[in-house]
Design a protein around this motif. Structure first.
Motif, mmCIF file in Angstrom:
data_model
loop_
_atom_site.group_PDB
_atom_site.id
_atom_site.type_symbol
_atom_site.label_atom_id
_atom_site.label_comp_id
_atom_site.label_asym_id
_atom_site.label_seq_id
_atom_site.Cartn_x
_atom_site.Cartn_y
_atom_site.Cartn_z
ATOM 1 N N ARG A 156 0.843 -1.208 0.000
ATOM 2 C CA ARG A 156 0.000 0.000 0.000
ATOM 3 C C ARG A 156 0.875 1.254 0.000
ATOM 4 O O ARG A 156 0.525 2.272 -0.598
ATOM 5 N N PHE A 157 2.011 1.202 0.686
ATOM 6 C CA PHE A 157 2.912 2.353 0.700
ATOM 7 C C PHE A 157 3.508 2.589 -0.698
ATOM 8 O O PHE A 157 3.645 3.739 -1.147
ATOM 9 N N ASP A 158 3.843 1.481 -1.368
ATOM 10 C CA ASP A 158 4.443 1.612 -2.700
ATOM 11 C C ASP A 158 3.492 2.267 -3.699
ATOM 12 O O ASP A 158 3.937 2.972 -4.626
ATOM 13 N N VAL A 159 2.197 2.045 -3.533
ATOM 14 C CA VAL A 159 1.230 2.626 -4.469
ATOM 15 C C VAL A 159 0.619 3.907 -3.915
ATOM 16 O O VAL A 159 -0.319 4.450 -4.510
ATOM 17 N N GLY A 160 1.112 4.370 -2.770
ATOM 18 C CA GLY A 160 0.669 5.639 -2.222
ATOM 19 C C GLY A 160 -0.627 5.596 -1.442
ATOM 20 O O GLY A 160 -1.234 6.645 -1.200
ATOM 21 N N LEU A 161 -1.059 4.384 -1.008
ATOM 22 C CA LEU A 161 -2.308 4.291 -0.242
ATOM 23 C C LEU A 161 -2.091 4.420 1.256
ATOM 24 O O LEU A 161 -3.065 4.503 2.022
ATOM 25 N N SER A 162 -0.842 4.404 1.720
ATOM 26 C CA SER A 162 -0.563 4.560 3.150
ATOM 27 C C SER A 162 0.793 5.229 3.307
ATOM 28 O O SER A 162 1.571 5.325 2.346
ATOM 29 N N ASP A 163 1.063 5.680 4.526
ATOM 30 C CA ASP A 163 2.333 6.363 4.752
ATOM 31 C C ASP A 163 3.362 5.408 5.354
ATOM 32 O O ASP A 163 3.075 4.245 5.656
ATOM 33 N N LYS A 164 4.569 5.919 5.544
ATOM 34 C CA LYS A 164 5.684 5.102 6.050
ATOM 35 C C LYS A 164 5.438 4.605 7.468
ATOM 36 O O LYS A 164 5.944 3.537 7.859
ATOM 37 N N THR A 165 4.629 5.363 8.224
ATOM 38 C CA THR A 165 4.374 4.969 9.610
ATOM 39 C C THR A 165 3.706 3.599 9.679
ATOM 40 O O THR A 165 4.039 2.771 10.540
ATOM 41 N N ASP A 166 2.776 3.341 8.770
ATOM 42 C CA ASP A 166 2.096 2.044 8.761
ATOM 43 C C ASP A 166 3.106 0.915 8.521
ATOM 44 O O ASP A 166 3.032 -0.141 9.145
ATOM 45 N N VAL A 167 4.023 1.147 7.619
ATOM 46 C CA VAL A 167 5.033 0.125 7.326
ATOM 47 C C VAL A 167 5.909 -0.125 8.546
ATOM 48 O O VAL A 167 6.190 -1.279 8.910
ATOM 49 N N ARG A 206 -10.188 2.660 9.514
ATOM 50 C CA ARG A 206 -9.326 2.172 10.589
ATOM 51 C C ARG A 206 -7.878 2.294 10.154
ATOM 52 O O ARG A 206 -7.567 2.296 8.956
ATOM 53 N N ASN A 207 -6.972 2.392 11.148
ATOM 54 C CA ASN A 207 -5.550 2.486 10.823
ATOM 55 C C ASN A 207 -4.849 1.158 11.132
ATOM 56 O O ASN A 207 -5.441 0.222 11.682
ATOM 57 N N ILE A 208 -3.575 1.104 10.816
ATOM 58 C CA ILE A 208 -2.808 -0.129 10.957
ATOM 59 C C ILE A 208 -2.685 -0.560 12.412
ATOM 60 O O ILE A 208 -2.633 -1.765 12.731
ATOM 61 N N VAL A 209 -2.637 0.415 13.321
ATOM 62 C CA VAL A 209 -2.522 0.079 14.738
ATOM 63 C C VAL A 209 -3.737 -0.709 15.201
ATOM 64 O O VAL A 209 -3.624 -1.675 15.967
ATOM 65 N N ASP A 210 -4.919 -0.304 14.727
ATOM 66 C CA ASP A 210 -6.141 -1.024 15.090
ATOM 67 C C ASP A 210 -6.080 -2.480 14.619
ATOM 68 O O ASP A 210 -6.474 -3.401 15.347
#
Length: 476
Positions: free
Chosen positions: A174-185, A398-402
């Motif tokens: 998702r980060f590679d395609v711009g759907l999420s930021d580096k924090t999620d990774v 929802r975010n990755i932490v959830d």
């Protein structure tokens, strides 16, 4: 889009890791582990040797009431010289004497009480040995189910690691395609690294658990049969704590043993008090040899009256009345009284702890029954929560932490569920041991719920879990 089921996750783990589940061949079951422990356990062998040594106190004490027969011989040479009016006279004599003696105690109160104390101690030793043998049943079960617990925990850790790895891969995509930021990774990476570390610890715990089996049985066992999920999880029968307490106070082996310890201490006090009592023995003696060697009367001039052989025999009673022994007997009586008080206090302490254990293990089994059912439902609910949270993450609510937190909760519930299953089995056995009713029959009853084809990676969860998750989602 729904998250893949736990079964699929486990299958993915099996295909992506180098770990190989133990082969189902050469697996041993619970009864076999127990039998190996009986045959090879050093502590049990030492306990048997100690019991045999303790049992020798009875014939030793009985010997003091039986006849004592002895025989002997003496050979002496003497030279005598006598000065008389006729001059100096000298003579040499050699005396060879054979003798035999027989004594029979007739009245020995101290020895009678010593025999009774030895018999009570022997009964105590026999019960203590039985308690050690009974404890080996529980010890075998504990090391056996510790292995299964560790293997199921490892399976859960590996499934958790795989789930976090998939989450990390998804976050990276998702980060590679711009759907999420580096924090999620980074957060997914941290969760995956922690899960990998936990899996390494779980692997060590499996090895440690197998080492405990090796120590107990002196055999290197590669694999054990697992427990079927069809094992009934039921309250103890009877489900009455008072009934279990009553049984324990009557049949607990350690409590029975300490009762004999008190009896032995009581007899020991009587034995020591008997040190003030008179004793009567029958004595018989026979001697044969040279007359002068037997001490016959010599002539007035100091020379033997005649040469030749002689015999001497005697029989009679010997009475001994102890008047004063320097305070030894009184001190021994006081020591015996203190030892008796110690034994009685230890018995009371053991009785209280036995009652406590009976009530505690009764409560523990009932709690385990409720926990197994509740935690199974917690797995179903947590899996549903994971899937809902994953969908929310994919649509942006929802975010990755959830997602990561939901997965952690799921695998905590999985581990707790398996721990509750094994706690239920072991607490049942501990309750039986406390009540004094634990026997190999209990292991035989458990063995019918063992699965020789058990594979922790496939079987650490109930086989019908996915169906129940589907039903749970439909109800919602």
């Amino acid at each position: 889009m729904r998250l893949l089921s736990l079964t699929f996750v486990i299958a993915t783990v099996l295909g992506s890791t180098a770990y190989a589940a133990p082969s189902t061949s050469n697996k041993v079951n619970l009864l076999e582990v127990y039998q190996l422990a009986v045959d090879n356990n050093a502590d049990l062998a030492a306990a048997h040797a100690d019991y045999k040594a303790q049992s020798e106190r009875v014939p030793q004490a009985r010997a003091g009431l039986l006849p004592q027969l002895g025989a002997g011989a003496s050979n002496s040479s003497s030279r005598s010289k006598v000065d008389t009016n006729m001059g100096s006279q000298s003579a040499s004599r050699s005396a060879l004497v054979y003798q035999a003696s027989l004594s029979q105690p007739l009245f020995r109160l101290d020895r009678w009480y010593q025999l009774q104390a030895a018999q009570a101690s022997n009964e105590q030793s026999a019960l203590e040995l039985s308690a050690i043998e009974q404890n080996l049943i529980l010890q075998s079960s504990e090391v056996y189910f510790s292995v299964l617990r560790a293997q199921d925990n490892l399976a859960a850790s590996r499934a958790e690691e795989s789930a976090f790895k998939r989450q990390f891969d998804m976050a990276s995509e998702r980060f590679d395609v711009g759907l999420s930021d580096k924090t999620d990774v980074l957060q997914a990476q941290a969760a995956y690294d922690a899960a990998r570390a936990n899996r390494m610890v779980a692997e060590r715990m499996v090895s440690d658990a197998f080492q405990a089996v090796i120590t107990l049985t002196n055999m290197d066992l590669a694999a054990l049969e697992g427990v079927k999920h069809s094992l009934p999880v039921l309250p103890p029968s009877p489900n009455d704590a008072t009934a279990w307490v009553n049984t324990a106070t009557e049949q607990n082996l350690k409590l029975q043993a300490i009762n004999y310890a008190v009896q032995a201490a009581q007899d020991s006090v009587k034995q020591r008090k008997s040190g003030h009592a008179p004793t009567v023995d029958a004595i018989a003696q026979y001697q044969k040899g040279d007359n002068d060697g037997l001490g016959f009367v010599n002539s007035g001039q100091g020379m033997p009256r005649f040469n030749g052989k002689a015999e001497q025999s005697s029989i009679g009673l010997q009475l001994n009345i102890p008047l004063y022994t320097g305070g030894m007997t009184s001190s021994q009586v006081r020591e015996g009284v203190y030892r008796l008080d110690q034994a009685e206090q230890m018995r009371e302490s053991l009785r209280r702890s036995t009652v406590q254990d009976a009530r505690n293990f009764h409560r523990a089994v009932n709690t385990d029954v409720e926990q197994v059912q509740a935690l199974k439902q917690a797995i179903i609910s947590s899996q549903s929560a994971v899937e809902a949270t994953q969908i929310g993450y994919e649509v942006g609510t929802r975010n990755i932490v959830d997602v990561l937190d939901a997965q952690r909760v799921l695998y905590v519930a999985v581990r707790n569920y398996n721990n509750a299953r094994y706690d239920y089995i072991l607490n049942n056995l501990r309750l039986q041991q406390t009540a004094g009713t634990l026997s190999p029959d209990n292991l035989q009853a458990l063995s019918q719920y063992l699965n020789p084809d058990y594979n922790p990676d496939n079987d650490f969860l109930p086989p019908d879990l996915d169906k129940e998750i589907e039903a749970n989602l439909r109800r919602r």
